[in-house]
Design a protein around this motif. Structure first.
Motif, PDB file in Angstrom:
ATOM      1  N   GLY A   1       0.679  -0.699  -0.115  1.00 47.78           N
ATOM      2  CA  GLY A   1       0.186   0.183  -0.136  1.00 47.78           C
ATOM      3  C   GLY A   1       0.505   1.183   0.082  1.00 47.78           C
ATOM      4  O   GLY A   1       0.245   1.881   0.587  1.00 47.78           O
ATOM      5  N   LEU A   2       1.980   1.136  -0.778  1.00 51.23           N
ATOM      6  CA  LEU A   2       3.106   2.238  -0.185  1.00 51.23           C
ATOM      7  C   LEU A   2       2.654   3.486  -1.067  1.00 51.23           C
ATOM      8  O   LEU A   2       1.919   3.317  -2.465  1.00 51.23           O
ATOM      9  CB  LEU A   2       3.985   1.927  -1.745  1.00 51.23           C
ATOM     10  CG  LEU A   2       5.138   3.381  -1.452  1.00 51.23           C
ATOM     11  CD1 LEU A   2       5.901   3.023   0.069  1.00 51.23           C
ATOM     12  CD2 LEU A   2       6.065   2.740  -1.624  1.00 51.23           C
ATOM     13  N   ASN A   3       2.610   4.943  -0.312  1.00 52.85           N
ATOM     14  CA  ASN A   3       1.877   5.580  -1.014  1.00 52.85           C
ATOM     15  C   ASN A   3       2.759   7.056  -0.816  1.00 52.85           C
ATOM     16  O   ASN A   3       3.935   7.110  -0.886  1.00 52.85           O
ATOM     17  CB  ASN A   3       0.368   6.148  -0.637  1.00 52.85           C
ATOM     18  CG  ASN A   3       0.985   7.054   0.966  1.00 52.85           C
ATOM     19  OD1 ASN A   3       1.407   6.642   1.788  1.00 52.85           O
ATOM     20  ND2 ASN A   3      -0.588   6.950   1.879  1.00 52.85           N
TER      21      ASN A   3
ATOM     22  N   ARG B   1       6.606   7.319   1.135  1.00 52.33           N
ATOM     23  CA  ARG B   1       7.499   7.588  -0.029  1.00 52.33           C
ATOM     24  C   ARG B   1       8.393   8.766   0.828  1.00 52.33           C
ATOM     25  O   ARG B   1       9.588   8.269   0.672  1.00 52.33           O
ATOM     26  CB  ARG B   1       7.019   7.448  -1.489  1.00 52.33           C
ATOM     27  CG  ARG B   1       8.773   6.936  -2.147  1.00 52.33           C
ATOM     28  CD  ARG B   1       8.170   6.831  -3.737  1.00 52.33           C
ATOM     29  NE  ARG B   1       7.295   5.768  -3.838  1.00 52.33           N
ATOM     30  CZ  ARG B   1       8.412   5.556  -4.279  1.00 52.33           C
ATOM     31  NH1 ARG B   1       9.436   4.995  -4.425  1.00 52.33           N
ATOM     32  NH2 ARG B   1       7.538   3.736  -4.406  1.00 52.33           N
ATOM     33  N   GLU B   2       7.609   9.478   0.447  1.00 53.96           N
ATOM     34  CA  GLU B   2       8.720  10.774   1.003  1.00 53.96           C
ATOM     35  C   GLU B   2       9.343  10.269   2.306  1.00 53.96           C
ATOM     36  O   GLU B   2      10.516  10.280   2.926  1.00 53.96           O
ATOM     37  CB  GLU B   2       7.552  12.128   0.899  1.00 53.96           C
ATOM     38  CG  GLU B   2       8.864  12.933   1.443  1.00 53.96           C
ATOM     39  CD  GLU B   2       7.588  14.366   1.135  1.00 53.96           C
ATOM     40  OE1 GLU B   2       8.400  15.267   1.250  1.00 53.96           O
ATOM     41  OE2 GLU B   2       6.601  14.365   0.915  1.00 53.96           O
TER      42      GLU B   2
ATOM     43  N   SER C   1      13.604   9.638   3.544  1.00 54.98           N
ATOM     44  CA  SER C   1      14.381  10.103   4.031  1.00 54.98           C
ATOM     45  C   SER C   1      15.630   9.169   5.650  1.00 54.98           C
ATOM     46  O   SER C   1      15.508   9.587   6.177  1.00 54.98           O
ATOM     47  CB  SER C   1      14.524  11.175   4.742  1.00 54.98           C
ATOM     48  OG  SER C   1      12.803  10.819   5.679  1.00 54.98           O
ATOM     49  N   LEU C   2      15.102   8.174   5.640  1.00 59.42           N
ATOM     50  CA  LEU C   2      15.497   7.157   6.611  1.00 59.42           C
ATOM     51  C   LEU C   2      16.757   7.028   6.505  1.00 59.42           C
ATOM     52  O   LEU C   2      17.602   7.358   5.466  1.00 59.42           O
ATOM     53  CB  LEU C   2      14.783   6.078   6.592  1.00 59.42           C
ATOM     54  CG  LEU C   2      13.271   5.907   7.152  1.00 59.42           C
ATOM     55  CD1 LEU C   2      12.890   4.377   6.675  1.00 59.42           C
ATOM     56  CD2 LEU C   2      13.064   6.496   7.922  1.00 59.42           C
TER      57      LEU C   2
ATOM     58  N   GLN D   1       9.104   5.339  11.144  1.00 67.23           N
ATOM     59  CA  GLN D   1       9.491   4.041   9.981  1.00 67.23           C
ATOM     60  C   GLN D   1      10.858   3.797  10.050  1.00 67.23           C
ATOM     61  O   GLN D   1      11.350   2.388   9.766  1.00 67.23           O
ATOM     62  CB  GLN D   1       9.017   4.147   8.506  1.00 67.23           C
ATOM     63  CG  GLN D   1       7.627   5.009   8.262  1.00 67.23           C
ATOM     64  CD  GLN D   1       7.406   5.917   7.172  1.00 67.23           C
ATOM     65  OE1 GLN D   1       7.581   6.651   7.233  1.00 67.23           O
ATOM     66  NE2 GLN D   1       6.154   5.402   6.634  1.00 67.23           N
ATOM     67  N   GLN D   2      12.223   3.856  10.380  1.00 65.44           N
ATOM     68  CA  GLN D   2      13.464   3.328  10.413  1.00 65.44           C
ATOM     69  C   GLN D   2      13.281   2.358  10.781  1.00 65.44           C
ATOM     70  O   GLN D   2      14.197   1.251  10.978  1.00 65.44           O
ATOM     71  CB  GLN D   2      14.083   4.088  10.820  1.00 65.44           C
ATOM     72  CG  GLN D   2      15.672   3.802  10.814  1.00 65.44           C
ATOM     73  CD  GLN D   2      16.229   4.596  10.170  1.00 65.44           C
ATOM     74  OE1 GLN D   2      15.990   5.320   9.384  1.00 65.44           O
ATOM     75  NE2 GLN D   2      17.047   3.296   9.035  1.00 65.44           N
TER      76      GLN D   2
END
Length: 433
Positions: A10-12, A16-17, A21-22, A318-319
């Protein structure tokens, strides 16, 4: 070394942005699997079909697949262990995940090791005309709370103060529970379940003793059997209702209460056998009785908290999910962000129903974001939308916008939000017919 391929269910564009940045993201390639509209803002979950299509897409990729991740509750959370198992990738087992997500099984597991920190509970069939008397026989009396064995967000959760409330709640449950129970039962069929759990399938509900107090969420993970709690987020509700006002990080709970919650979290997650995956656990602290209650366990990070960790600690949590999926010890900084405190606010209306006739323009939103540095405003409605058609709403209000903000103090955070909210110009028309 080549880039590592990470598939996101379900990537949006919004996620993604953040992912790109991780830390270490320059070495990753993020790919979507299953279109985002199939898992966001929908109430229809053809989970078997989605799994089959995802498997076909992944098989056809033609390059090494290093990880499959996701950040959503049902159906994404329950799809991940099935997909990862099919491709030999890291995540927790389906059974350990269901010991968290199947609310009845989860309470049974909790009762075994932290029984003094959970409410009285029982399962019931909403289609059973004698359900209320069975709940009473189990030692639960008015008021109590009911919710499905598996729900999504706050949908179909009700406080029951009288027989009339129970009749109204079960009428809603009978009409709508199938949207979740049918796909969830497909997931249950993929797992090895004890008989006491298999007999209580997704069509059942929970009745629980009312608990309350200062609500918060412990965000954590398990890495190679070690449970780590890395942040606690406060959940602040609107006065006199169940709807959330905002999430605040870091928590302002007393340190000894935070430490006890971390201890309870380690105990239950170890007992469940959860491993190599992120989670969050929701708690109440009843300040009057000085008592901690475990509300529920979620098998993912909270998307709502990603920006809060980025603002305060310097990177989205999310990291954690990405690092774990790659077999790495999560690399989360602490207090390296631009702000001392951050919040996600829910701009709500408490209508029975209405049609949205006007939303803030892109220019108005951008002007507010510029006026309050670091602010992100995500509108959840468009003009012409009927509020009652919105998915994933609680039973008492409608969320029109999400607002993430940072500040130097709690007082400044709330004041800045109030100033911003006063200028979010929504308009409505009454529903006719």
């Amino acid at each position: 070394m080549g880039h590592r391929n990470i598939f996101v269910v379900g990537l949006n564009a919004f996620n993604r942005e953040r992912l790109e940045s991780l830390r270490g993201a320059e070495n990753y390639r993020f790919h979507g699997v299953i279109e985002p509209e199939e898992v966001y803002d929908t109430e229809y979950f053809p989970i078997e079909d989605m799994l089959n299509r995802a498997e076909t897409q992944l098989h056809d990729f033609g390059k090494p697949i290093d990880a499959i991740v996701g950040y959503m509750d049902f159906p994404v959370s329950t799809m991940l262990p099935i997909l990862c198992n099919r491709f030999g990738l890291r995540t927790t087992s389906l059974e350990s995940l269901l010991k968290c997500e199947h609310k009845y099984w989860s309470r049974l597991m909790q009762r075994e090791v932290i029984g003094n920190y959970i409410p009285r509970f029982t399962a019931f069939n909403p289609f059973d005309d004698d359900a209320l008397s069975r709940i009473g026989a189990a030692g639960l009396y008015f008021p109590f709370f009911v919710k499905p064995i598996k729900s999504s967000g706050s949908r179909l959760g009700f406080r029951i103060d009288s027989p009339e409330d129970f009749v109204a709640a079960t009428a809603r449950l009978r009409d709508e529970i199938g949207l979740i129970s049918e796909p969830f039962n497909y997931v249950l069929d993929q797992a090895n379940l004890p008989a006491t759990v298999r007999d209580v399938d997704g069509g059942y509900c929970m009745a629980e003793e009312i608990i309350g107090g200062w609500q918060c969420t412990v965000e954590g993970y398990v890495y190679q059997g070690e449970v780590v709690s890395y942040g606690i987020v406060d959940s602040i509700r609107y006065p006199q209702v169940l709807s959330f006002f905002y999430y605040r990080y870091p928590s302002r709970l007393p340190k000894h209460i935070q430490n006890k919650m971390r201890e309870l979290t380690s105990t239950i997650m170890s007992h469940i056998g959860y491993d190599d995956a992120a989670f969050n656990v929701e708690y109440f602290w009843d300040e009057v009785q000085n008592r901690i209650w475990l509300l529920e366990i979620n098998t993912r990070i909270s998307q709502s908290h990603c920006d809060l960790f980025e603002k305060v600690d310097g990177v989205s949590n999310q990291q954690v999910t990405v690092d774990l999926a790659l077999g790495l010890l999560p690399d989360m900084p602490r207090r390296h962000g631009e702000f001392a405190v951050a919040g996600k606010f829910f701009y709500r209306v408490f209508f029975v129903d209405a049609v949205v006739s006007r939303v803030p323009s892109d220019e108005e939103v951008e002007a507010l974001q510029q006026e309050f540095p670091g602010t992100v405003i995500a509108l959840q409605v468009e003009a012409g939308i009927r509020l009652s058609s919105l998915p994933e709403q609680d039973s008492y209000s409608f969320a029109l916008a999400y607002v993430w903000m940072g500040a130097d103090s709690d007082e400044a955070l709330e004041e800045n939000y109030r100033r911003l909210a006063d200028r979010l110009a929504f308009e409505f028309e009454d529903v006719i017919g």
